[in-house]
Design an enzyme around this catalytic site. Structure first.
Site, PDB file in Angstrom:
ATOM      1  N   PHE A 116       0.826  -1.213   0.000  1.00  5.37           N
ATOM      2  CA  PHE A 116       0.000   0.000   0.000  1.00  5.37           C
ATOM      3  C   PHE A 116       0.853   1.253   0.000  1.00  5.37           C
ATOM      4  O   PHE A 116       2.052   1.223   0.308  1.00  5.37           O
ATOM      5  CB  PHE A 116      -0.931   0.021   1.221  1.00  5.37           C
ATOM      6  N   GLY A 171      -0.774  -0.876  10.776  1.00  9.50           N
ATOM      7  CA  GLY A 171      -1.980  -1.620  11.128  1.00  9.50           C
ATOM      8  C   GLY A 171      -2.625  -2.163   9.866  1.00  9.50           C
ATOM      9  O   GLY A 171      -2.095  -3.042   9.199  1.00  9.50           O
ATOM     10  N   MET A 218      -5.750  -0.845   6.540  1.00 10.50           N
ATOM     11  CA  MET A 218      -6.150   0.348   5.805  1.00 10.50           C
ATOM     12  C   MET A 218      -7.179   1.223   6.531  1.00 10.50           C
ATOM     13  O   MET A 218      -7.576   2.267   6.009  1.00 10.50           O
ATOM     14  CB  MET A 218      -6.655  -0.022   4.411  1.00 10.50           C
ATOM     15  N   HIS A 276       6.133  -6.809  12.426  1.00  6.93           N
ATOM     16  CA  HIS A 276       6.139  -6.041  11.170  1.00  6.93           C
ATOM     17  C   HIS A 276       4.761  -5.485  10.840  1.00  6.93           C
ATOM     18  O   HIS A 276       4.585  -4.860   9.800  1.00  6.93           O
ATOM     19  CB  HIS A 276       6.660  -6.896  10.028  1.00  6.93           C
ATOM     20  N   GLY A 277       3.791  -5.688  11.712  1.00  9.68           N
ATOM     21  CA  GLY A 277       2.447  -5.185  11.457  1.00  9.68           C
ATOM     22  C   GLY A 277       1.471  -5.793  12.442  1.00  9.68           C
ATOM     23  O   GLY A 277       1.866  -6.322  13.491  1.00  9.68           O
ATOM     24  N   LYS A 283      -4.218   0.892  -2.404  1.00  7.21           N
ATOM     25  CA  LYS A 283      -3.889  -0.524  -2.256  1.00  7.21           C
ATOM     26  C   LYS A 283      -3.336  -1.090  -3.551  1.00  7.21           C
ATOM     27  O   LYS A 283      -3.668  -0.654  -4.644  1.00  7.21           O
ATOM     28  CB  LYS A 283      -5.138  -1.326  -1.869  1.00  7.21           C
TER      29      LYS A 283
END
Length: 393
Positions: free
Chosen positions: A157, A299, A301, A322-323, A392
């Site tokens: 993204f 996080g 979108m 990593h997220g 995206k």
């Protein structure tokens, strides 16, 4: 201390920062990796850990004299880049839709590639090394050139975010595109074939490995480092375009100096020293977080993201998540959520709101707040971001 040692019967322990019990398949995957004879000391699992191929996404694996290509994965060098810009969100008022349209026109997404190759790409010094690659990859040079500066698909993204003080941040997530995938697949297949010929018993075929100081290991290491460099520069090319678009809208095209620049991998391997030993560290969905290292933990979108600084936690091999990590598969997300759910969960964000991105809906990911709470011993938060625009892949 926010980790626990999992109750697994393995030669090497597994330390988990997940904060919850792993599922049966996840436990088996962790057990398989920790059973390999060349794993050093222990395996570390990050708070966003979930099923992957061969190894769990969110794994940090230190190894001696061996590397597992599938543990690095097929998107070699995938990672994040972020810039803190020297202005606040009020300068974006009424301009977000135009900016999104310009981003979509300037940066190819999905399987698309650039129609023209810009000078900064053709001058990249990495192409000099490209000629040394084996013939099966060298023939893809044209595609690699055209894809440099493209986003890709899936969870990749581009975002514009605001922090708690209304400062503007530019952020993107991408990797080494088709060329990285082809390199990875070639070496994964080679490792599997070697294991078959040598009749090596593996708990999972995707854990086939290369032994150091062999021609196959050296070839993989060379290609791995090249693809990681490609991925890092790919992010820079896109960020330069994104920055120019924003500068045109808020400053009449005048170049603006960022206050902070962060560019970090989260699918990669490097030589590092841990516990006084030089080892190979594979981070499969994890960010390096040595003391004062800057990192990015996004996080989804419609959720918050974090700019962090590492604390150098030795037990995690100086790593962090990593997220948020997926809560459900893409197919399950498409069955579980509707277009109305997507619209509601991305309220206030200038982004696509169609069925094509339902699998990326925030509800398909773990709550980022919970993930962050599990790694307070790994990182400190520098800035908390909330996106106002999202493109995206």
């Amino acid at each position: 201390m926010s980790y626990e040692t999992l109750n697994l019967k393995t030669p090497s322990p597994v330390l988990s920062w997940a904060g919850h019990q792993l599922g049966d398949l996840e436990s088996k995957m962790a057990q398989n990796v920790a059973s390999l004879p060349f794993v050093f000391k222990h395996v570390a699992l990050m708070p966003d850990v979930h099923l992957g191929k061969g190894a769990l996404v969110g794994s940090v694996i230190a190894t001696e004299e061996a590397l597992i290509p599938a543990a690095v994965g097929v998107d070699i060098g995938c990672g994040m880049m972020a810039l803190q810009m020297p202005f606040t969100g009020d300068r974006l008022d009424g301009k977000l839709k135009t900016i999104r349209q310009q981003i979509e026109a300037a940066i190819p997404v999905g399987f698309n590639e650039n129609k023209n190759v810009e000078t900064s790409v053709t001058n990249w010094m990495g192409w000099r090394q490209f000629k040394d690659l084996h013939r099966g990859v060298a023939r893809l040079e044209g595609k690699a050139l055209k894809q440099m500066g493209s986003l890709g698909g899936g969870n990749h993204f581009i975002e514009i975010c605001l922090d708690e003080d209304n400062n503007v941040w530019l952020m993107l997530h991408s990797g080494s595109r088709h060329i990285g995938n082809m390199l990875a697949q070639y070496h994964i297949d080679t490792a599997k074939e070697l294991a078959k010929l040598a009749q090596i018993e593996l708990p999972d075929r995707d854990l086939a490995y290369f032994v150091a100081k062999t021609p196959e290991f050296d070839a993989y290491w060379r290609d791995l480092q090249w693809a990681q460099d490609y991925a890092r520069f790919n992010r820079k090319v896109m960020m330069d375009r994104l920055k120019r678009i924003v500068e045109q809208q808020v400053a009449g095209g005048k170049p603006l100096q960022p206050k902070l620049v962060v560019n970090c991998h989260h699918n990669y391997a490097e030589k590092e020293v841990h516990f006084d030993r030089e080892v190979y560290v594979t981070r499969k969905g994890a960010v390096r977080a040595r003391e004062n290292d800057y990192g990015i933990i996004p996080g989804s979108m419609g959720a918050k993201s974090y700019i962090v600084k590492g604390k150098g936690n030795a037990e995690s091999y100086c790593s962090c998540s990593h997220g948020a990590g997926r809560l459900m598969s893409r197919s399950k997300a498409k069955k579980s959520f509707t277009l109305d759910d997507l619209v509601a969960q991305t309220d206030g964000v200038e982004c696509r709101k169609d069925k094509g991105v339902i699998d990326e809906i925030p509800g398909a990911y773990k709550p980022i707040d919970r993930v962050m709470a599990q790694q307070s011993d790994l990182v400190e938060v520098v800035a908390t971001l909330k996106q106002v625009l999202c493109v995206k892949g």
